[in-house]
Design a protein around this motif. Structure first.
Motif, PDB file in Angstrom:
ATOM      1  N   UNK A  88     -90.334 -43.142   0.392  1.00 33.33           N
ATOM      2  CA  UNK A  88     -91.735 -43.028   0.808  1.00 33.33           C
ATOM      3  C   UNK A  88     -92.455 -41.920   0.065  1.00 33.33           C
ATOM      4  N   UNK A  89     -93.733 -42.165  -0.162  1.00 33.60           N
ATOM      5  CA  UNK A  89     -94.657 -41.139  -0.615  1.00 33.60           C
ATOM      6  C   UNK A  89     -95.449 -40.747   0.633  1.00 33.60           C
ATOM      7  N   UNK A  90     -95.348 -39.483   1.087  1.00 32.36           N
ATOM      8  CA  UNK A  90     -96.031 -39.085   2.328  1.00 32.36           C
ATOM      9  C   UNK A  90     -97.531 -39.388   2.322  1.00 32.36           C
ATOM     10  N   UNK A  91     -98.171 -39.341   1.162  1.00 32.88           N
ATOM     11  CA  UNK A  91     -99.606 -39.630   1.091  1.00 32.88           C
ATOM     12  C   UNK A  91     -99.913 -41.060   1.533  1.00 32.88           C
ATOM     13  N   UNK A  92     -99.040 -41.994   1.187  1.00 34.39           N
ATOM     14  CA  UNK A  92     -99.263 -43.393   1.586  1.00 34.39           C
ATOM     15  C   UNK A  92     -99.297 -43.507   3.104  1.00 34.39           C
ATOM     16  N   UNK A  93     -98.384 -42.837   3.776  1.00 32.59           N
ATOM     17  CA  UNK A  93     -98.304 -42.928   5.232  1.00 32.59           C
ATOM     18  C   UNK A  93     -99.427 -42.159   5.913  1.00 32.59           C
ATOM     19  N   UNK A  94     -99.823 -41.006   5.350  1.00 33.50           N
ATOM     20  CA  UNK A  94    -100.910 -40.214   5.937  1.00 33.50           C
ATOM     21  C   UNK A  94    -102.221 -41.008   5.940  1.00 33.50           C
ATOM     22  N   UNK A  95    -102.506 -41.692   4.851  1.00 33.63           N
ATOM     23  CA  UNK A  95    -103.726 -42.495   4.776  1.00 33.63           C
ATOM     24  C   UNK A  95    -103.715 -43.621   5.805  1.00 33.63           C
ATOM     25  N   UNK A  96    -102.563 -44.246   5.982  1.00 37.60           N
ATOM     26  CA  UNK A  96    -102.440 -45.316   6.976  1.00 37.60           C
ATOM     27  C   UNK A  96    -102.672 -44.781   8.382  1.00 37.60           C
ATOM     28  N   UNK A  97    -102.105 -43.626   8.693  1.00 39.47           N
ATOM     29  CA  UNK A  97    -102.273 -43.020  10.022  1.00 39.47           C
ATOM     30  C   UNK A  97    -103.742 -42.689  10.270  1.00 39.47           C
ATOM     31  N   UNK A  98    -104.426 -42.152   9.260  1.00 40.25           N
ATOM     32  CA  UNK A  98    -105.858 -41.836   9.402  1.00 40.25           C
ATOM     33  C   UNK A  98    -106.659 -43.100   9.703  1.00 40.25           C
ATOM     34  N   UNK A  99    -106.381 -44.165   8.974  1.00 37.99           N
ATOM     35  CA  UNK A  99    -107.101 -45.418   9.180  1.00 37.99           C
ATOM     36  C   UNK A  99    -106.858 -45.983  10.572  1.00 37.99           C
ATOM     37  N   UNK A 100    -105.611 -45.940  11.036  1.00 39.30           N
ATOM     38  CA  UNK A 100    -105.294 -46.475  12.361  1.00 39.30           C
ATOM     39  C   UNK A 100    -105.976 -45.651  13.452  1.00 39.30           C
ATOM     40  N   UNK A 101    -106.020 -44.323  13.288  1.00 38.51           N
ATOM     41  CA  UNK A 101    -106.680 -43.472  14.282  1.00 38.51           C
ATOM     42  C   UNK A 101    -108.158 -43.797  14.368  1.00 38.51           C
ATOM     43  N   UNK A 102    -108.808 -43.953  13.213  1.00 37.69           N
ATOM     44  CA  UNK A 102    -110.231 -44.296  13.203  1.00 37.69           C
ATOM     45  C   UNK A 102    -110.458 -45.651  13.868  1.00 37.69           C
ATOM     46  N   UNK A 103    -109.609 -46.609  13.560  1.00 35.69           N
ATOM     47  CA  UNK A 103    -109.763 -47.947  14.136  1.00 35.69           C
ATOM     48  C   UNK A 103    -109.596 -47.914  15.650  1.00 35.69           C
ATOM     49  N   UNK A 104    -108.603 -47.155  16.135  1.00 38.06           N
ATOM     50  CA  UNK A 104    -108.354 -47.077  17.566  1.00 38.06           C
ATOM     51  C   UNK A 104    -109.557 -46.458  18.277  1.00 38.06           C
ATOM     52  N   UNK A 105    -110.123 -45.401  17.667  1.00 43.44           N
ATOM     53  CA  UNK A 105    -111.269 -44.733  18.283  1.00 43.44           C
ATOM     54  C   UNK A 105    -112.460 -45.694  18.348  1.00 43.44           C
ATOM     55  N   UNK A 106    -112.731 -46.406  17.272  1.00 46.94           N
ATOM     56  CA  UNK A 106    -113.871 -47.314  17.259  1.00 46.94           C
ATOM     57  C   UNK A 106    -113.658 -48.502  18.194  1.00 46.94           C
ATOM     58  N   UNK A 107    -112.427 -48.965  18.323  1.00 45.24           N
ATOM     59  CA  UNK A 107    -112.138 -50.076  19.226  1.00 45.24           C
ATOM     60  C   UNK A 107    -112.459 -49.654  20.666  1.00 45.24           C
ATOM     61  N   UNK A 108    -112.090 -48.424  21.027  1.00 42.87           N
ATOM     62  CA  UNK A 108    -112.393 -47.912  22.364  1.00 42.87           C
ATOM     63  C   UNK A 108    -113.889 -47.763  22.582  1.00 42.87           C
ATOM     64  N   UNK A 132    -116.133 -33.803  20.734  1.00 44.97           N
ATOM     65  CA  UNK A 132    -115.011 -34.653  20.320  1.00 44.97           C
ATOM     66  C   UNK A 132    -115.165 -36.047  20.914  1.00 44.97           C
ATOM     67  N   UNK A 133    -115.502 -36.998  20.048  1.00 44.03           N
ATOM     68  CA  UNK A 133    -115.740 -38.353  20.521  1.00 44.03           C
ATOM     69  C   UNK A 133    -114.464 -39.015  21.033  1.00 44.03           C
ATOM     70  N   UNK A 134    -113.331 -38.670  20.432  1.00 43.26           N
ATOM     71  CA  UNK A 134    -112.064 -39.250  20.882  1.00 43.26           C
ATOM     72  C   UNK A 134    -111.752 -38.869  22.319  1.00 43.26           C
ATOM     73  N   UNK A 135    -111.983 -37.598  22.665  1.00 37.18           N
ATOM     74  CA  UNK A 135    -111.720 -37.123  24.028  1.00 37.18           C
ATOM     75  C   UNK A 135    -112.678 -37.779  25.021  1.00 37.18           C
ATOM     76  N   UNK A 136    -113.945 -37.831  24.641  1.00 34.33           N
ATOM     77  CA  UNK A 136    -114.943 -38.449  25.522  1.00 34.33           C
ATOM     78  C   UNK A 136    -114.624 -39.928  25.725  1.00 34.33           C
ATOM     79  N   UNK A 137    -114.303 -40.611  24.638  1.00 31.36           N
ATOM     80  CA  UNK A 137    -113.995 -42.041  24.710  1.00 31.36           C
ATOM     81  C   UNK A 137    -112.794 -42.303  25.607  1.00 31.36           C
ATOM     82  N   UNK A 138    -111.715 -41.549  25.393  1.00 33.35           N
ATOM     83  CA  UNK A 138    -110.506 -41.787  26.204  1.00 33.35           C
ATOM     84  C   UNK A 138    -110.758 -41.471  27.676  1.00 33.35           C
ATOM     85  N   UNK A 139    -111.553 -40.423  27.974  1.00 29.59           N
ATOM     86  CA  UNK A 139    -111.868 -40.086  29.367  1.00 29.59           C
ATOM     87  C   UNK A 139    -112.683 -41.199  30.021  1.00 29.59           C
TER      88      UNK A 139
END
Length: 146
Positions: A88-108, A132-139
């Protein structure tokens, strides 16, 4: 006449090898599935998540594995001759994690706005304040599911 004697006699008439070496890299086309890895030589090598579900080209030497999209190199790894390894190249996985976090926040947020349209204004105001929109959204989602 021995082979050595024949070689010494004919050596002056032999052509020298060219300076540019012939390409000897292994070359194989691979299909990237839905995960950010390609399989080559019984090992999995990471690729950027934007390259999934494509036909890619692998070129490999004894020390290096290069993954290409057309002529563009998208990944470069040290080659492993083990079996079942994940290289693995850690950069490949970091970018994927960032994208998934953004998607999860927008889905909520989309779910909240669909259930309570006034949440759109609340979230806009919170973003302008720097909250923090993530905290507000999850609450709010916990209250909605409550």
């Amino acid at each position: 006449m021995t082979v050595r004697e024949a070689f010494e006699t004919e050596q002056t008439t032999l052509l020298t090898l060219p300076d540019n070496r012939w390409p000897t890299d292994e070359r194989e086309e691979v299909k990237a599935g839905k995960t950010p890895y390609i399989r080559f030589d019984k090992n999995d090598y990471s690729i950027p998540h934007t390259q999934v579900r494509k036909i890619l080209t692998v070129t490999a030497t004894l020390k290096q594995v290069r993954i290409l999209d057309g002529q563009t190199e998208i990944a470069n790894h040290s080659r492993s001759f083990d079996k079942g390894e994940q290289i693995e190249n850690p950069e490949h996985l970091e970018e994927l994690i960032k994208q998934k976090s953004k998607a999860r926040q927008h889905r909520g947020q989309d779910r909240l706005i669909h259930a309570i349209p006034a949440c759109c204004q609340l979230l806009d105001e919170a973003a302008l304040r720097g909250d923090r929109l993530g905290t507000i959204t999850s609450t709010l989602l916990r209250l909605l599911d409550g």
